[in-house]
Motif scaffolding. Structure first.
Motif, mmCIF file in Angstrom:
data_model
loop_
_atom_site.group_PDB
_atom_site.id
_atom_site.type_symbol
_atom_site.label_atom_id
_atom_site.label_comp_id
_atom_site.label_asym_id
_atom_site.label_seq_id
_atom_site.Cartn_x
_atom_site.Cartn_y
_atom_site.Cartn_z
ATOM 1 N N ALA A 96 0.839 -1.209 0.000
ATOM 2 C CA ALA A 96 0.000 0.000 0.000
ATOM 3 C C ALA A 96 0.868 1.252 0.000
ATOM 4 N N GLY A 97 1.965 1.239 0.751
ATOM 5 C CA GLY A 97 2.884 2.380 0.778
ATOM 6 C C GLY A 97 3.539 2.616 -0.575
ATOM 7 N N MET A 98 3.913 1.530 -1.257
ATOM 8 C CA MET A 98 4.508 1.661 -2.590
ATOM 9 C C MET A 98 3.495 2.232 -3.576
ATOM 10 N N GLN A 99 2.269 1.730 -3.533
ATOM 11 C CA GLN A 99 1.231 2.247 -4.426
ATOM 12 C C GLN A 99 0.971 3.721 -4.155
ATOM 13 N N ARG A 100 0.912 4.083 -2.880
ATOM 14 C CA ARG A 100 0.622 5.460 -2.495
ATOM 15 C C ARG A 100 1.714 6.419 -2.991
ATOM 16 N N ILE A 101 2.985 6.032 -2.872
ATOM 17 C CA ILE A 101 4.062 6.938 -3.274
ATOM 18 C C ILE A 101 4.135 7.070 -4.795
ATOM 19 N N VAL A 102 3.770 6.021 -5.526
ATOM 20 C CA VAL A 102 3.737 6.108 -6.990
ATOM 21 C C VAL A 102 2.637 7.069 -7.429
ATOM 22 N N VAL A 103 1.464 6.939 -6.826
ATOM 23 C CA VAL A 103 0.357 7.856 -7.151
ATOM 24 C C VAL A 103 0.739 9.285 -6.776
ATOM 25 N N GLN A 104 1.371 9.456 -5.631
ATOM 26 C CA GLN A 104 1.790 10.781 -5.179
ATOM 27 C C GLN A 104 2.797 11.386 -6.157
ATOM 28 N N ALA A 105 3.710 10.579 -6.676
ATOM 29 C CA ALA A 105 4.710 11.077 -7.631
ATOM 30 C C ALA A 105 4.036 11.610 -8.890
ATOM 31 N N ARG A 106 3.113 10.854 -9.425
ATOM 32 C CA ARG A 106 2.418 11.279 -10.647
ATOM 33 C C ARG A 106 1.582 12.534 -10.395
ATOM 34 N N GLY A 140 8.712 1.413 -15.574
ATOM 35 C CA GLY A 140 9.717 0.605 -14.910
ATOM 36 C C GLY A 140 9.151 -0.071 -13.688
ATOM 37 N N GLY A 141 9.987 -0.811 -13.042
ATOM 38 C CA GLY A 141 9.569 -1.510 -11.840
ATOM 39 C C GLY A 141 10.690 -2.369 -11.305
ATOM 40 N N PHE A 142 10.373 -3.144 -10.282
ATOM 41 C CA PHE A 142 11.350 -4.061 -9.711
ATOM 42 C C PHE A 142 10.636 -5.279 -9.194
ATOM 43 N N GLU A 143 11.371 -6.364 -9.098
ATOM 44 C CA GLU A 143 10.843 -7.628 -8.589
ATOM 45 C C GLU A 143 11.583 -8.012 -7.341
#
Length: 142
Positions: free
Chosen positions: A43-53, A139-142
């Motif tokens: 959830a934190g990763m999703q939130r920061i990606v949305v915040q960046a955009r 991009g992304g990471f695994e």
């Protein structure tokens, strides 16, 4: 004569039953906590990606999301504003990106593959830029 209290065998039986129940419950609770921590990290990763955009669009700036391996977190930075031709003091302009937010990742998080656009990257070089028109490098990471 009335009997009061419990015998040693009765008390020992209760203790053994409670120990067995505890042995069954504790691993389940630990697993549940790990699962909740993992969900919170996602959830934190999703939130920061949305915040960046959203920030890139709202501020008409380039925002960069990068992975800090030393602190095991995602960091959102905003590029400094373009040089203002009306500024008289060159030292007054920011040259470093501004830290906007960060999202900690679980301590046992291990990213194995990083990708920006079509290029493979290592952890130290990985970053994704978000632009004011709503696009990004991908991009992304695994």
């Amino acid at each position: 004569m009335t009997r009061r209290g419990f015998t040693l065998i009765e008390a020992s039986t209760v203790v053994v039953v409670l120990a067995i129940l505890a042995a069954l419950v504790v691993p389940s609770l630990a697993s549940q906590k790990r699962s909740m921590d993992a969900r919170a990290a996602v959830a934190g990763m999703q939130r920061i990606v949305v915040q960046a955009r959203e920030r890139a669009i709202a501020r008409r700036a380039i925002c960069t999301l990068r992975y800090e391996e030393a602190e095991t977190r995602l960091v959102l930075e905003q590029a400094p504003p373009p040089a203002d031709s009306t500024a008289t003091d060159p030292g007054a302009m920011e040259e470093e990106p501004v830290l906007v937010a960060s999202a900690p990742l679980p301590e046992d998080f291990e990213a194995r593959a990083f990708r920006t656009g079509d290029e493979d990257r290592n952890a130290g070089d990985w970053e994704v830029r978000f632009y004011h028109d709503g696009s990004c490098d991908g991009g992304g990471f695994e």
